[in-house]
Design an enzyme around this catalytic site. Structure first.
Site, PDB file in Angstrom:
ATOM      1  N   GLU A 153     -11.716   5.271 -54.064  1.00 36.73           N
ATOM      2  CA  GLU A 153      -9.868   4.984 -53.539  1.00 36.73           C
ATOM      3  C   GLU A 153     -10.587   4.667 -51.825  1.00 36.73           C
ATOM      4  O   GLU A 153     -11.464   4.492 -51.396  1.00 36.73           O
ATOM      5  CB  GLU A 153      -9.969   6.844 -53.175  1.00 36.73           C
ATOM      6  CG  GLU A 153      -9.002   6.535 -52.925  1.00 36.73           C
ATOM      7  CD  GLU A 153      -7.909   8.066 -52.410  1.00 36.73           C
ATOM      8  OE1 GLU A 153      -6.563   8.075 -51.925  1.00 36.73           O
ATOM      9  OE2 GLU A 153      -8.981   8.312 -51.826  1.00 36.73           O
ATOM     10  N   GLY A 202     -15.641  11.302 -45.946  1.00 39.72           N
ATOM     11  CA  GLY A 202     -16.073  13.151 -46.101  1.00 39.72           C
ATOM     12  C   GLY A 202     -17.120  13.666 -46.787  1.00 39.72           C
ATOM     13  O   GLY A 202     -17.812  14.007 -47.856  1.00 39.72           O
ATOM     14  N   MET A 248     -14.781  12.395 -51.622  1.00 36.40           N
ATOM     15  CA  MET A 248     -13.789  12.137 -52.174  1.00 36.40           C
ATOM     16  C   MET A 248     -13.561  12.421 -53.855  1.00 36.40           C
ATOM     17  O   MET A 248     -14.700  13.127 -54.499  1.00 36.40           O
ATOM     18  CB  MET A 248     -14.533  10.852 -53.098  1.00 36.40           C
ATOM     19  CG  MET A 248     -13.525   9.626 -53.717  1.00 36.40           C
ATOM     20  SD  MET A 248     -11.579   9.739 -52.960  1.00 36.40           S
ATOM     21  CE  MET A 248     -10.832   9.464 -54.720  1.00 36.40           C
ATOM     22  N   GLU A 300     -10.148  18.937 -51.145  1.00 39.14           N
ATOM     23  CA  GLU A 300     -10.840  18.148 -52.204  1.00 39.14           C
ATOM     24  C   GLU A 300     -10.064  18.939 -53.969  1.00 39.14           C
ATOM     25  O   GLU A 300      -9.778  17.835 -54.353  1.00 39.14           O
ATOM     26  CB  GLU A 300     -12.394  17.450 -52.820  1.00 39.14           C
ATOM     27  CG  GLU A 300     -13.185  16.964 -51.183  1.00 39.14           C
ATOM     28  CD  GLU A 300     -12.403  15.721 -50.657  1.00 39.14           C
ATOM     29  OE1 GLU A 300     -11.509  15.059 -51.273  1.00 39.14           O
ATOM     30  OE2 GLU A 300     -12.703  15.312 -49.572  1.00 39.14           O
ATOM     31  N   HIS A 343      -7.157  18.219 -53.718  1.00 32.87           N
ATOM     32  CA  HIS A 343      -6.566  16.810 -54.057  1.00 32.87           C
ATOM     33  C   HIS A 343      -6.787  16.591 -56.202  1.00 32.87           C
ATOM     34  O   HIS A 343      -5.853  15.888 -56.660  1.00 32.87           O
ATOM     35  CB  HIS A 343      -7.748  16.166 -53.954  1.00 32.87           C
ATOM     36  CG  HIS A 343      -7.258  15.872 -52.751  1.00 32.87           C
ATOM     37  ND1 HIS A 343      -5.756  14.510 -52.627  1.00 32.87           N
ATOM     38  CD2 HIS A 343      -8.553  14.912 -51.565  1.00 32.87           C
ATOM     39  CE1 HIS A 343      -5.992  13.791 -51.379  1.00 32.87           C
ATOM     40  NE2 HIS A 343      -6.910  14.670 -50.767  1.00 32.87           N
TER      41      HIS A 343
HETATM   42  N1  BES Z   1      -9.177  11.068 -50.122  1.00 37.59           N
HETATM   43  C1  BES Z   1     -10.518  10.875 -49.310  1.00 37.59           C
HETATM   44  C2  BES Z   1     -11.581  10.063 -49.154  1.00 37.59           C
HETATM   45  C3  BES Z   1     -11.181   8.963 -48.812  1.00 37.59           C
HETATM   46  C4  BES Z   1     -11.342   8.536 -47.432  1.00 37.59           C
HETATM   47  C5  BES Z   1     -10.880   7.799 -49.697  1.00 37.59           C
HETATM   48  C6  BES Z   1     -10.128   6.969 -46.958  1.00 37.59           C
HETATM   49  C7  BES Z   1     -10.155   6.659 -49.244  1.00 37.59           C
HETATM   50  C8  BES Z   1     -10.495   6.808 -48.027  1.00 37.59           C
HETATM   51  C9  BES Z   1     -10.892  12.461 -48.879  1.00 37.59           C
HETATM   52  O1  BES Z   1      -9.532  13.063 -49.899  1.00 37.59           O
HETATM   53  C10 BES Z   1     -11.189  12.666 -47.590  1.00 37.59           C
HETATM   54  O2  BES Z   1      -9.318  13.813 -47.005  1.00 37.59           O
HETATM   55  N2  BES Z   1     -11.882  13.120 -47.519  1.00 37.59           N
HETATM   56  C11 BES Z   1     -11.900  13.133 -46.053  1.00 37.59           C
HETATM   57  C12 BES Z   1     -12.652  14.905 -45.883  1.00 37.59           C
HETATM   58  C13 BES Z   1     -11.544  14.977 -45.226  1.00 37.59           C
HETATM   59  C14 BES Z   1     -11.694  17.413 -45.531  1.00 37.59           C
HETATM   60  C15 BES Z   1     -10.466  15.622 -43.913  1.00 37.59           C
HETATM   61  C16 BES Z   1     -12.577  12.438 -45.357  1.00 37.59           C
HETATM   62  O3  BES Z   1     -13.866  11.503 -45.723  1.00 37.59           O
HETATM   63  O4  BES Z   1     -13.204  12.438 -43.408  1.00 37.59           O
HETATM   64 ZN    ZN Z   2      -7.834  13.863 -49.177  1.00 39.03          ZN
END
Ligand code: BES
Ligand code: ZN
Length: 952
Positions: A192, A326, A328, A363, A366
């Site tokens: 992603e 953090g 995915m 997650e 999601h």
């Molecule tokens: N979908 C995101 C991962 C992501 C982040 C993909 C940036 C592409 C670009 C994932 O669900 C997410 O939001 N991860 C967060 C953690 C969350 C608990 C806030 C992250 O990676 O910080």
């Molecule tokens: Zn997210």
């Protein structure tokens, strides 16, 4: 193992037998493009690598050909660090065409053939296609000698190969060290938003949902994981094994995932029969148990809450040693940074536990919001991220009430308000075209503002109605894509599916007819109202003026750092108007009053005379409130007389809003500081910590600027003011979550301010820990403090670095790294940066937080900034422009600056980057933030100085 009890609610389409229903629903979501232009105007088209004309000039793919099914075979070699692969994509042609455009990045395409349905039926070999490549758009074109016919299906076979990527994107390699000191490699995907194209040629846009059948070849010492459960393993000659996975549900490319590793796992079964497993490197297996407990609880919660089964038979959660973000949410195979999944009872603090729980909750949410229902395009990524963030609150409050997540949620809203009250903010739903723009959309606005306005809407509609609406949305758009408007329609549908209808009215079970009518009126408002929150940027300020029993309300755009008397203020206000669902309570009753402020000004009548009114009850609304006239004084008087008359969250929001209003030039700093005086009687820990946070912030600002008289007086004030509560703290992990967080915050502050008893105790614990060769268990809540005090001597610092190398706990490593970054010796800080750049002892994934931490250290701020300026090119080799780490490095090393010279320096640097073609939204945010800091200090430093003089 697949669970036969589970009834799957999806429709897999493989072979050439996809139903017409599926075709119709896919087609209706596409818009047509300039397809025939190619023939008309060849000059407008780009040139492919080989010099021929590339037949497509847009960033978005054409919609003449859409994918239905991918058969993907991948064989990574973890010794030569590359992979060979092949795929067969079954496509449906919607409009006759002579080319197929696909995404592909850094892949070597070896052979492409095409078969029609007839070819397949008569087993005729595929016809070889010519491939053109246009790397600027990460696209390839397959040229077809004879036109593909509309409404027919074809199969495209592609053989390709590539190196396992170096960074954190696509199909990349990750390494870890075993206890025995051996370095091992694994291969993992992270797609992603736009990186699936680095692993296989594909239609890499969220709207092109398809089914995927994946096969992975591996050595017997490894295992392979993918989105779906394994169907079988085939033994090949030479000892290699090939795992075949079940065909996936219909999904977007960015959710595809596979991993080849040698990890161990723990497993459990959710109430619905889904098998949940947590995987980690073998030596970290003991840290996986909390995640298993939490993910089982949370999966149960979501299946019940959404009333929709998690549609796969298994769910794997994997701790990846090198991970950029953090976590995915790949469907069925969620990947995490180790510190977001693993919990080590010996070294993980209460805040670490909350983080792990939140990330799992996020997650897993999601799997419904994002995976089952996906935004049509990245402009609406907030539908994924805002919802997942909002669901953290709903699910963690129920599954782990003891973590008391509510107040953290409030803090999250405050954090994004800082960003959203700058002119450089953007609307939630925002245009995004290039990969860099798309990456930038994953920001505080999408995540936090998204979550906060959903929380506001829930408060407005009632939990029951909101929940019904989102379930309706999830069911209606399952396995499909949605946009902003679809959500509001689902939340406003006159009759939700479960309501009964009669005589043209909807009646929901629990409401009387008259209530239902009121509800209906509200329904109509939702779409209009939410458009004002999602399509315009910024946050409103509600100005309240109380005169007797009359309340005069006024709304304007709240701007941090721009004062009403500034010449630009007027222009920045133009055309901003929100539909604000305001709430308020008064000194004379506990009742919560509600009103929608839709116009610039409005007047309300109070039922009785009251001494004060407090707007934004429990801080559920996304707006700031200013009380004109005697409003603030009345509230401050109440806080001093008996603060418990106001609800705890209202006390927090008063503190927050008061200091925000200072930054906007609407309230004087001494008034806001006067408001904090009641804190010595404050009984709510989150409220106490909120007040403390601002005082600490001012300490750090003046310390960085070397304003030593104010810094000293502030230190004196803080220690004097909070001494009784500091001295009450024990050095152990007892009490509620908030007791523990108070302890961590107060002792951190006390040791930072060199409070002798704190330093003494921390030094004692650190020595004992060193003497025990790192075996002594220090209470986890004070671990970071003890390490930080220990890091101030050279022997302590060196010892910590050695322990850093040995530790198997990510939670501990983070604490050690933070402690190391607080050293006052620049050569030590430089050494850390070098280790981070080298990426062995300190992993590249930790470089951005490291630079951020060093920049927060007054002795490191210049060092970190100079380093970034001088090594920009090297940093861009490690992280993509627009990625989380790059943005964190930029803002982390600059946004605390507060002088004109610094502003000028940063401006020049950004200009030079722009000249090299790097342009990011964060540049403008940083420049505005620094200007705001300069203004704040000019205005408020003398006030702070005087206030301290009369207060100590
Ligand atoms: N979908 C995101 C991962 C992501 C982040 C993909 C940036 C592409 C670009 C994932 O669900 C997410 O939001 N991860 C967060 C953690 C969350 C608990 C806030 C992250 O990676 O910080
Ligand atoms: Zn997210």
């Amino acid at each position: 193992m697949a669970n036969s009890r589970r009834k799957l609610i999806f429709n897999i389409s493989i072979g050439f037998y996809c139903s017409a229903v599926i075709q119709i629903c896919i087609c209706s979501q596409f818009t047509s493009s300039s397809i025939d232009q190619f023939n008309k105007d060849r000059g407008a088209f780009p040139v492919a690598i080989n010099g021929e004309i590339f037949p497509w000039h847009e960033l978005r793919l054409p919609t003449m050909v859409i994918p239905l099914h991918y058969d993907l075979f991948v064989h990574p070699n973890l010794t030569s660090l590359d992979f060979v692969a092949s795929e067969k994509i079954e496509v449906l042609v919607r409009d006759a065409t002579r080319f197929i455009i696909l995404h592909s990045k850094d892949l070597e395409i070896m052979n492409v053939t095409l078969q029609s349905e007839e070819d397949l039926r008569y087993r005729r070999p595929g016809r070889k296609l010519t491939v053109l490549s246009y790397p600027a758009h990460e696209q390839i074109a397959l040229l077809i000698p004879e036109k593909l016919m509309a409404d027919l299906r074809y199969s495209v076979a592609i053989d390709f190969r590539a190196k396992l990527a170096d960074g954190f994107e696509g199909f990349y390699k990750s390494t870890y060290r075993t206890l025995g000191g051996e370095t091992r490699t694994i291969a993992v995907t992270d797609f992603e938003p736009t990186q699936a194209r680095m692993a296989f040629p594909c239609f890499d846009e969220p709207l092109f949902k398809a089914n995927f059948s994946i096969k992975i070849r591996r050595e017997s010492r490894h295992i392979a994981l993918s989105n779906m459960p394994k169907v079988k393993t085939i033994e090949l000659e030479g000892g290699l094994l090939e795992d075949h996975f079940e065909t996936t549900v219909k999904m977007s490319t960015y959710l595809v995932a596979y991993i080849v590793c040698d990890f161990n796992s723990v497993s459990g079964t959710a109430s619905s029969g889904v098998k949940v497993s947590i995987h980690a490197a073998p030596d970290k297996w003991s840290q996986t148990h909390y995640a298993l407990e939490a993910s089982l609880k949370l999966l149960d919660f979501y299946e019940n809450y959404f009333d929709i089964h998690y549609p796969l038979a298994k769910l794997d959660l994997v701790a990846i040693p090198d991970f950029e973000s953090g976590a995915m949410e790949n469907w069925g195979l969620v990947t995490y940074r180790e510190t977001s999944l693993l919990f080590d009872p010996k070294t993980s603090s209460t805040s670490d536990k909350l983080w792990v729980t939140r990330v799992i909750a996020h997650e897993l949410a999601h799997q419904w919001f994002g995976n089952l229902v996906t935004m049509e395009w990245w402009n609406d990524i907030w539908l994924n991220e805002g919802f997942a963030t909002y669901m953290e609150l709903i699910s963690v409050n129920v599954t782990y009430p003891e973590l008391q997540f509510d107040d953290d949620f409030l803090d999250m809203c405050f954090e994004v308000i800082k960003r959203d009250s700058l002119n450089s903010s953007h609307p939630l739903s925002n245009q995004a075209e290039t990969s860099t723009h798309i990456k930038e959309m994953f920001d505080a606005v999408s995540y936090k503002k998204g979550a906060c306005i959903l929380n506001m809407l829930k408060d407005f509609l009632s939990e029951e109605k909101f929940k019904k609406g989102i379930i309706h949305y999830l069911k209606k758009f399952s396995y499909r894509n949605a946009k902003n408007d679809d959500l509001w329609s689902s939340l406003s549908d006159d009759c939700l599916e479960s309501d009964s209808t009669s005589g043209g009215f909807c009646y929901s079970d629990s409401k009387t007819a008259s209530n239902t009518l009121t509800f209906l009126r509200e329904n109509v408002k939702v779409k209009q109202m939410m458009a004002t929150w999602t399509l315009q940027k910024g946050i409103p300020l509600v100005v309240v003026n109380q005169e007797g029993r009359s309340l005069r309300l006024q709304q304007e755009r709240f701007l941090n750092g721009v004062f009403k008397e500034d010449p630009e203020w007027g222009a920045l206000q133009e055309r901003y108007l929100w539909h604000i669902p305001v709430t308020y309570s008064t000194s004379s009753s506990n009742a919560i009053h509600r009103h929608i402020l839709k116009s610039k000004t409005d007047t309300l009548d109070l039922p009785e005379k009251t001494s004060w009114v407090k707007f934004n009850v429990d801080s559920n609304g996304y707006y700031i409130v200013h009380y004109e006239g005697r409003g603030w004084d009345q509230l401050i008087t109440q806080l001093n007389q008996n603060h418990t008359f106001l609800r705890p969250k209202d006390r927090i929001s008063l503190i927050h809003d008061a200091f925000q209003l200072v930054s906007a030039g609407r309230l004087t700093l001494d008034k806001a500081l006067d408001l904090t005086r009641y804190l010595q009687h404050e009984t709510s820990i989150p409220a106490l910590l909120k007040g403390l946070e601002y005082l600490e912030l001012f300490y750090h600002i003046t310390e960085r600027r070397n304003v030593s008289d104010v810094t000293e007086n502030l230190k004196h004030y803080l220690l004097q003011y909070f001494k009784p509560v500091i001295d009450m703290q024990s050095w152990c992990d007892e009490g509620s979550v908030w007791d523990r967080r108070l302890r961590a915050a107060l002792l951190k502050l006390a040791c930072y301010l060199n409070h002798a008893p704190c330093i003494q105790k921390a030094t004692e614990l650190f020595s004992q820990w060193m003497e025990s060769s790192g075996k002594l268990n220090i209470p986890t809540d004070v671990l970071k403090i003890v390490y930080s005090v220990g890091a101030q001597t050279t022997a302590g610092w060196n010892y910590l670095l050695e322990q850093y190398k040995l530790s198997l706990s990510g939670a501990e490593k983070n604490k050690i790294l933070y402690a190391l970054s607080t050293s006052k010796h620049q050569e030590k800080l430089m050494k850390l940066i070098e280790l981070g750049m080298e990426g062995k002892v300190i992993k590249t994934q930790d470089l951005a937080p490291l630079l951020h931490a060093i920049a927060r250290n007054p002795k490191g701020q210049q060092l970190a900034w100079n380093f970034v300026k001088e090594n920009w090119i090297h940093l861009l080799k490690k992280f993509e422009l627009g990625s989380f780490p790059i943005r964190m490095i930029i803002s982390g090393t600059t946004s605390h600056f507060s002088s004109k010279d610094e502003l000028q320096e940063v401006k020049l640097f950004f200009e030079s980057l722009k000249a090299q073609g790097s342009h990011l939204e964060i540049f403008q945010i940083v420049l505005e933030t620094i200007s705001k800091n300069i203004k704040w200090l000019e205005k408020n430093l003398p006030i702070l100085r005087n206030w301290l003089l009369i207060s100590i």
